[in-house]
Design a protein around this motif. Sequence first.
Motif, PDB file in Angstrom:
ATOM      1  N   LEU A   7     168.194 155.555   8.724  1.00  0.00           N
ATOM      2  CA  LEU A   7     167.138 155.389   7.716  1.00  0.00           C
ATOM      3  C   LEU A   7     166.190 154.270   8.111  1.00  0.00           C
ATOM      4  O   LEU A   7     166.619 153.152   8.405  1.00  0.00           O
ATOM      5  N   GLY A   8     164.895 154.569   8.109  1.00  0.00           N
ATOM      6  CA  GLY A   8     163.890 153.537   8.310  1.00  0.00           C
ATOM      7  C   GLY A   8     163.703 152.755   7.021  1.00  0.00           C
ATOM      8  O   GLY A   8     163.146 153.273   6.052  1.00  0.00           O
ATOM      9  N   MET A   9     164.201 151.529   6.988  1.00  0.00           N
ATOM     10  CA  MET A   9     164.087 150.695   5.782  1.00  0.00           C
ATOM     11  C   MET A   9     162.951 149.691   5.949  1.00  0.00           C
ATOM     12  O   MET A   9     162.908 148.947   6.927  1.00  0.00           O
ATOM     13  N   SER A  10     162.039 149.679   4.968  1.00  0.00           N
ATOM     14  CA  SER A  10     160.853 148.834   5.062  1.00  0.00           C
ATOM     15  C   SER A  10     160.958 147.560   4.246  1.00  0.00           C
ATOM     16  O   SER A  10     160.108 146.676   4.363  1.00  0.00           O
ATOM     17  N   GLY A  11     161.983 147.481   3.392  1.00  0.00           N
ATOM     18  CA  GLY A  11     162.068 146.351   2.469  1.00  0.00           C
ATOM     19  C   GLY A  11     161.422 146.633   1.142  1.00  0.00           C
ATOM     20  O   GLY A  11     161.325 145.749   0.286  1.00  0.00           O
ATOM     21  N   GLY A  12     160.973 147.868   0.933  1.00  0.00           N
ATOM     22  CA  GLY A  12     160.369 148.277  -0.330  1.00  0.00           C
ATOM     23  C   GLY A  12     161.330 149.089  -1.175  1.00  0.00           C
ATOM     24  O   GLY A  12     162.427 149.444  -0.734  1.00  0.00           O
ATOM     25  N   VAL A  13     160.891 149.407  -2.387  1.00  0.00           N
ATOM     26  CA  VAL A  13     161.763 150.108  -3.328  1.00  0.00           C
ATOM     27  C   VAL A  13     162.016 151.550  -2.890  1.00  0.00           C
ATOM     28  O   VAL A  13     163.110 152.089  -3.109  1.00  0.00           O
ATOM     29  N   ASP A  14     161.039 152.206  -2.270  1.00  0.00           N
ATOM     30  CA  ASP A  14     161.199 153.616  -1.906  1.00  0.00           C
ATOM     31  C   ASP A  14     162.322 153.808  -0.887  1.00  0.00           C
ATOM     32  O   ASP A  14     163.206 154.646  -1.065  1.00  0.00           O
ATOM     33  N   CYS A  18     166.061 155.525  -1.102  1.00  0.00           N
ATOM     34  CA  CYS A  18     166.506 156.488  -0.089  1.00  0.00           C
ATOM     35  C   CYS A  18     167.924 156.163   0.373  1.00  0.00           C
ATOM     36  O   CYS A  18     168.777 157.058   0.494  1.00  0.00           O
ATOM     37  N   ALA A  19     168.174 154.890   0.640  1.00  0.00           N
ATOM     38  CA  ALA A  19     169.510 154.474   1.077  1.00  0.00           C
ATOM     39  C   ALA A  19     170.550 154.822   0.022  1.00  0.00           C
ATOM     40  O   ALA A  19     171.641 155.328   0.336  1.00  0.00           O
ATOM     41  N   LEU A  20     170.222 154.556  -1.232  1.00  0.00           N
ATOM     42  CA  LEU A  20     171.120 154.868  -2.347  1.00  0.00           C
ATOM     43  C   LEU A  20     171.429 156.363  -2.403  1.00  0.00           C
ATOM     44  O   LEU A  20     172.605 156.770  -2.487  1.00  0.00           O
ATOM     45  N   LEU A  21     170.395 157.193  -2.340  1.00  0.00           N
ATOM     46  CA  LEU A  21     170.574 158.638  -2.464  1.00  0.00           C
ATOM     47  C   LEU A  21     171.348 159.213  -1.281  1.00  0.00           C
ATOM     48  O   LEU A  21     172.189 160.100  -1.450  1.00  0.00           O
ATOM     49  N   LEU A  22     171.073 158.712  -0.089  1.00  0.00           N
ATOM     50  CA  LEU A  22     171.785 159.203   1.090  1.00  0.00           C
ATOM     51  C   LEU A  22     173.268 158.837   1.029  1.00  0.00           C
ATOM     52  O   LEU A  22     174.135 159.646   1.387  1.00  0.00           O
ATOM     53  N   LYS A  23     173.550 157.636   0.550  1.00  0.00           N
ATOM     54  CA  LYS A  23     174.949 157.218   0.431  1.00  0.00           C
ATOM     55  C   LYS A  23     175.668 158.067  -0.619  1.00  0.00           C
ATOM     56  O   LYS A  23     176.822 158.468  -0.428  1.00  0.00           O
ATOM     57  N   GLU A  24     174.973 158.363  -1.722  1.00  0.00           N
ATOM     58  CA  GLU A  24     175.581 159.197  -2.767  1.00  0.00           C
ATOM     59  C   GLU A  24     175.909 160.594  -2.254  1.00  0.00           C
ATOM     60  O   GLU A  24     176.845 161.232  -2.727  1.00  0.00           O
TER      61      GLU A  24
END
Length: 369
Positions: A7-14, A18-24
């Motif tokens: 996952l490309g994480m930018s430090g923003g809420v979006d 994404c990280a939350l949903l992918l982990k779920e």
Amino acid sequence: MTKRVILGMSGGVDSSVCALLLKEKEYDVISLFMKNWDEKDEDGVCTATEDASDARRVANQLGIPFYTVNFEKEYWDTVFTYFLDEYKKGRTPNPDVMCNQEIKFNAFLDYALKLDADYIAMGHYAQVEKRDGKYYLLRGEDNNKDQSYFLARIGQRALSKTIFPVGHLDKKSVRELAEMHNLYTAKKKDSTGICFIGERNFDEFLDRYLLTKEGDIIDVDGNKIGKHTGLIHYTLGQRRGIGIGGIGTGEPWFVVGKDLKKNILYVAQGENHPALFAKSLVGESPSWILEEAPEFPLKCTAKFRYRQADIPVTVNMLDDGNLHIAFDNPVKAVTPGQQAVLYQDEVCLGGSIIKSIEPMEKKYLYLNN
């Protein structure tokens, strides 16, 4: 077997959601922060460092691995150099489009595949759908946040490996999910502007990298009415910051053209002046999502800037491979250097870079061609 997603994480809420949903969904998620630019803002703060710290906090909250990867050289070579070259040509580029093409869905994808990723994921508001073995790019569910415009130069290789976890959500729902799970970035403001400029003064930033020279401002009737500070500081359709208020009828003035050889900025008065309107454009470097051109003539809709309402158009391919895009009705402030993105309903077909425009009235051809 569990699929691995980088996952490309930018430090923003979006990207946090994404990280939350992918982990779920029980993916094997690894978060990766892209460092594309190294420079401090006017307060001496490196915003990339802050964003990376925020992304790391969320990854730690969710219990997923976090790493950073440095793409500064690739970004400079393929995005920033392009950005400067376009301004030298008198055009107004869209570096976010090139960043997606060259960095996020090319360099990042290559890096992720070396980490044995099955997929990459990004926080864009867009959707991918597989039909008959082909991958289609669809608009995001939230019309106000849809980012397919910026993804129109992404091809099959990248789309076949990409997940957009928030593409089916609206922004309000994304914020609510972040707050519900107490994510560190839940209330963080969305970033604005071009990533390497951020909140800085745009003109001052350009002056650091490009030479500028004062020149004449001339109206479409040939009258000299002022001085400009350098053509790179102006874009077609611009109203504010021209510095010629109080002249003429009192109506606002707009930029309608540039002459690079003579260093002239052309302006017209009145928001409905015909010099502001075009009836067609020529687009260069066409790129198709399906990597094959459709049949022409093509009746579809187009956007010539982000969040613009869809414009009905007819598209044909010229002998030199460029596209001729004719508008059903004249369109205001179509800007060379920006991207013309084509759609069939919810499907993004691809895009091309606006090379030149055909004004509504032939007598204004001299302004931008």
